[in-house]
Design an enzyme around this catalytic site. Structure first.
Site, mmCIF file in Angstrom:
data_model
loop_
_atom_site.group_PDB
_atom_site.id
_atom_site.type_symbol
_atom_site.label_atom_id
_atom_site.label_comp_id
_atom_site.label_asym_id
_atom_site.label_seq_id
_atom_site.Cartn_x
_atom_site.Cartn_y
_atom_site.Cartn_z
ATOM 1 N N ASP A 62 -28.889 -13.001 -5.205
ATOM 2 C CA ASP A 62 -29.369 -11.674 -4.807
ATOM 3 C C ASP A 62 -30.175 -11.005 -5.916
ATOM 4 O O ASP A 62 -30.195 -11.484 -7.057
ATOM 5 C CB ASP A 62 -28.185 -10.782 -4.378
ATOM 6 N N ASN A 128 -14.468 -4.446 -2.287
ATOM 7 C CA ASN A 128 -14.358 -4.349 -0.831
ATOM 8 C C ASN A 128 -14.531 -5.712 -0.157
ATOM 9 O O ASN A 128 -14.725 -5.791 1.047
ATOM 10 C CB ASN A 128 -15.373 -3.337 -0.274
ATOM 11 N N HIS A 130 -16.974 -7.909 -0.748
ATOM 12 C CA HIS A 130 -18.339 -8.413 -0.548
ATOM 13 C C HIS A 130 -18.621 -9.616 -1.432
ATOM 14 O O HIS A 130 -18.061 -9.738 -2.523
ATOM 15 C CB HIS A 130 -19.386 -7.305 -0.703
ATOM 16 N N GLU A 135 -22.165 -6.766 2.414
ATOM 17 C CA GLU A 135 -21.154 -5.714 2.500
ATOM 18 C C GLU A 135 -20.326 -5.882 3.777
ATOM 19 O O GLU A 135 -20.721 -6.598 4.697
ATOM 20 C CB GLU A 135 -21.857 -4.350 2.520
HETATM 21 N N1 LIG Z 1 -24.064 -8.537 -6.280
HETATM 22 C C1 LIG Z 1 -22.982 -8.542 -7.215
HETATM 23 C C2 LIG Z 1 -21.940 -9.542 -6.756
HETATM 24 O O1 LIG Z 1 -22.506 -10.841 -6.767
HETATM 25 C C3 LIG Z 1 -20.731 -9.485 -7.669
HETATM 26 O O2 LIG Z 1 -19.775 -10.431 -7.260
HETATM 27 C C4 LIG Z 1 -20.132 -8.096 -7.633
HETATM 28 C C5 LIG Z 1 -18.901 -7.962 -8.507
HETATM 29 O O3 LIG Z 1 -19.278 -7.685 -9.825
HETATM 30 P P1 LIG Z 1 -18.353 -7.881 -11.080
HETATM 31 O O4 LIG Z 1 -18.269 -9.347 -11.307
HETATM 32 O O5 LIG Z 1 -19.076 -7.185 -12.203
HETATM 33 O O6 LIG Z 1 -17.033 -7.279 -10.756
HETATM 34 O O7 LIG Z 1 -21.116 -7.185 -8.082
HETATM 35 C C6 LIG Z 1 -22.369 -7.166 -7.409
HETATM 36 O O8 LIG Z 1 -22.203 -6.518 -6.204
#
Ligand SMILES: N[C@@H]1[C@@H](O)[C@H](O)[C@@H](COP(=O)(O)O)O[C@@H]1O
Length: 237
Positions: A62, A128, A130, A135
């Site tokens: 992404d 949540n 995702h 989402e």
């Molecule tokens: N697009 C990214 C996800 O790919 C990631 O898994 C999520 C959690 O982030 P973190 O690893 O910093 O908790 O954050 C963002 O939303």
């Protein structure tokens, strides 16, 4: 799902790097990569390893809409800083959040995914549930698409920005169907704030309300969690 509980993120990174190494030995050529703080310990291990990705491709999940690869908050910049500078791949693909024609960019990225079937996909998870930027409510049959980020994701991501108003509100993401085409999925989660999402992903109903629950339908998923992220799981341990 194969669930591996580790002491902390550093140990998780070592375990994940071993899985990368095994996949390389087994002939993997395409690695699906993720951003966020969770994969950092894995990328650090890869950078410090003698693994060679120079004849492999990477496909990222992404990217934010509206910020360029030169912006330190972009996922393109993140990947360069945390992995590609030390471990270059022959080709690295990431959605272009600055594309003028977003629909064309989405089609291009779907072609990239079709032409580079992912052998090993690394994933983090949002609080949540995702994955990527899919989402809650995202259809399970989704391909690459543009998303409006939820309030909770914008808040979670704001820690990387000086001002919450600078946090992008939209992103391009591989869809849930695209992600599940990977042959092997490696989901990482560390910390208490991921415990609820991990429990629902593993034990909850398979539902579009918890996007990561789609992984229950995938034949080859490895989950690496620390004790805190595992704390909601009902197991015999
Ligand atoms: N697009 C990214 C996800 O790919 C990631 O898994 C999520 C959690 O982030 P973190 O690893 O910093 O908790 O954050 C963002 O939303």
């Amino acid at each position: 799902m194969r669930i591996i509980v580790v002491a902390n993120a550093n140990e998780g990174g070592k375990t994940a790097a071993q899985i990368f190494s095994q996949e390389l030995q087994n002939g993997a050529k395409v690695f699906g990569l993720a951003t966020g703080s969770t994969p950092l310990s894995t990328y650090r291990e890869l950078c410090n390893s003698d693994l060679d990705f120079s004849d492999c491709s990477s496909v990222n999940l992404d990217e934010y809409v509206g910020i360029s690869a030169a912006n330190p908050e972009s996922y393109a910049y993140f990947m360069h800083q945390n992995l590609f500078a030390a471990k270059p791949f022959a080709h690295s693909f990431i959605p272009n959040g600055m594309a003028k024609e977003i629909d064309e960019e989405i089609s291009r990225y779907n072609r990239v995914i079709d032409e580079h079937p992912v052998d090993l996909q690394i994933l983090g998870i949002g609080q949540n549930g995702h994955i990527g930027f899919n989402e809650p409510g995202t259809p399970f049959d989704s391909l690459t698409h543009k998303v409006a980020l939820t309030e909770s994701t914008i808040n979670a991501n704001s820690r990387f920005f000086d001002d919450i108003r600078d946090v992008p509100k939209e992103a391009l993401t591989m869809g849930l169907k695209s992600i599940c085409q990977a042959k092997h999925i490696l989901l990482l989660a560390y910390g208490q704030n991921k415990a609820d999402a991990i429990n629902k992903m593993v034990n909850g109903p398979v539902s579009e309300e918890l996007p990561a629950s789609i992984l229950q339908n995938h034949a080859n998923v490895t989950v690496i969690v620390d004790e805190e992220a595992a704390s909601g799981l009902k197991t015999d341990r």
